[in-house]
Design a protein around this motif. Structure first.
Motif, PDB file in Angstrom:
ATOM      1  N   TYR A  73     -22.113 130.583 -29.250  1.00 46.83           N
ATOM      2  CA  TYR A  73     -22.763 129.998 -30.422  1.00 46.83           C
ATOM      3  C   TYR A  73     -21.863 128.962 -31.077  1.00 46.83           C
ATOM      4  O   TYR A  73     -22.315 127.860 -31.433  1.00 46.83           O
ATOM      5  N   GLU A  77     -23.360 126.304 -27.265  1.00 45.09           N
ATOM      6  CA  GLU A  77     -23.944 126.590 -25.963  1.00 45.09           C
ATOM      7  C   GLU A  77     -25.118 127.549 -26.155  1.00 45.09           C
ATOM      8  O   GLU A  77     -25.345 128.065 -27.246  1.00 45.09           O
ATOM      9  N   GLN A  78     -25.856 127.771 -25.088  1.00 44.52           N
ATOM     10  CA  GLN A  78     -26.999 128.679 -25.182  1.00 44.52           C
ATOM     11  C   GLN A  78     -26.496 130.091 -25.458  1.00 44.52           C
ATOM     12  O   GLN A  78     -25.685 130.638 -24.695  1.00 44.52           O
ATOM     13  N   SER A  79     -26.959 130.664 -26.551  1.00 43.06           N
ATOM     14  CA  SER A  79     -26.517 132.004 -26.962  1.00 43.06           C
ATOM     15  C   SER A  79     -27.723 132.883 -27.248  1.00 43.06           C
ATOM     16  O   SER A  79     -27.880 133.411 -28.344  1.00 43.06           O
ATOM     17  N   HIS A  80     -28.594 133.007 -26.249  1.00 40.89           N
ATOM     18  CA  HIS A  80     -29.788 133.825 -26.415  1.00 40.89           C
ATOM     19  C   HIS A  80     -29.428 135.315 -26.415  1.00 40.89           C
ATOM     20  O   HIS A  80     -28.377 135.719 -25.894  1.00 40.89           O
ATOM     21  N   THR A  83     -28.721 136.743 -22.968  1.00 38.96           N
ATOM     22  CA  THR A  83     -27.401 136.572 -22.373  1.00 38.96           C
ATOM     23  C   THR A  83     -26.427 137.632 -22.872  1.00 38.96           C
ATOM     24  O   THR A  83     -25.503 138.029 -22.153  1.00 38.96           O
TER      25      THR A  83
END
Length: 214
Positions: A73, A77-80, A83
């Motif tokens: 985060y 970056e992608q921090s779904h 993940t």
């Protein structure tokens, strides 16, 4: 930026006579610019870590996944959420071993503290202090190992690196001990606050090594 320029930038940052390091490097933690949004992400991470560590022995895997989530985060970056659970599943096998070891150590230390406070042991005050210091060491070691874990290196390397991490930054270890103590205190005061406490502990692991040192 060469070493001489970096030293000058740090002096200007510390004294306030020039631009801060963040202004010189706008790409530093681009995802963590909004304080309120970051606080919300810390709380979300605390909720995820609480859910993933609900069995206690699964807490190391949950902390490792939560710290990686916050790092993604902060780096924009992608921090779904998915993940996080992917990391949690990868960290779980070795994390269970770490969790069981930490739980056994914590129970033994708590037993020693209880016996020391009961007056059944000579030198109870000293034993109690040693017990509390041992609990703090276990907590800091757990946070350091969780912060060092990666899917590629695994838990063995993360745990073996604890002594060198403590020696390299003893003040940072004190900050992590304070974060662990805060988590325990707020949970003792009001159980649902464990969500905020664990989120802040995960954030501390991410932020303490990146702090400005003087």
């Amino acid at each position: 930026m060469d070493r001489k320029t970096l030293r000058a930038a740090r002096r200007a940052d510390a004294s306030g006579s020039g631009p801060t390091l963040e202004e010189r490097d706008p790409a530093r933690y681009p995802g963590a610019r909004g304080a309120f949004a970051l606080f919300g992400e810390v709380l979300l991470t605390g909720l995820l870590v609480t859910a993933g560590g609900i069995l206690v022995v699964t807490l190391p895997a949950a902390l490792a996944a939560g710290i990686r989530h916050l790092r993604r985060y902060a780096a924009a970056e992608q921090s779904h959420v998915r993940t996080f659970w992917q990391d949690w599943r990868k960290a779980l096998p070795g994390g269970l071993v770490v969790g069981v070891a930490c739980l056994i150590l914590a129970l033994l230390l708590l037993l020693d503290i209880d016996l020391a406070n009961s007056g059944a042991l000579p030198g109870g005050g000293v034993i109690a202090v040693v017990g509390w210091a041992g609990l703090a060491t276990v907590a800091v070691g757990l946070l350091l190992a969780a912060g060092a874990w990666t899917p590629g290196h695994g838990w063995r390397r993360a745990v073996s690196g604890i002594p060198s991490a403590l020696a390299a930054d003893p003040v940072g270890a004190l900050y992590l001990a304070a974060a662990a103590a805060l988590t325990v205190i707020v949970t003792w005061m009001l159980t649902p606050l464990i969500i905020a406490g664990l989120g802040c502990a995960a954030f501390a692991v991410m932020a303490v090594p990146a702090r400005r040192r003087r």
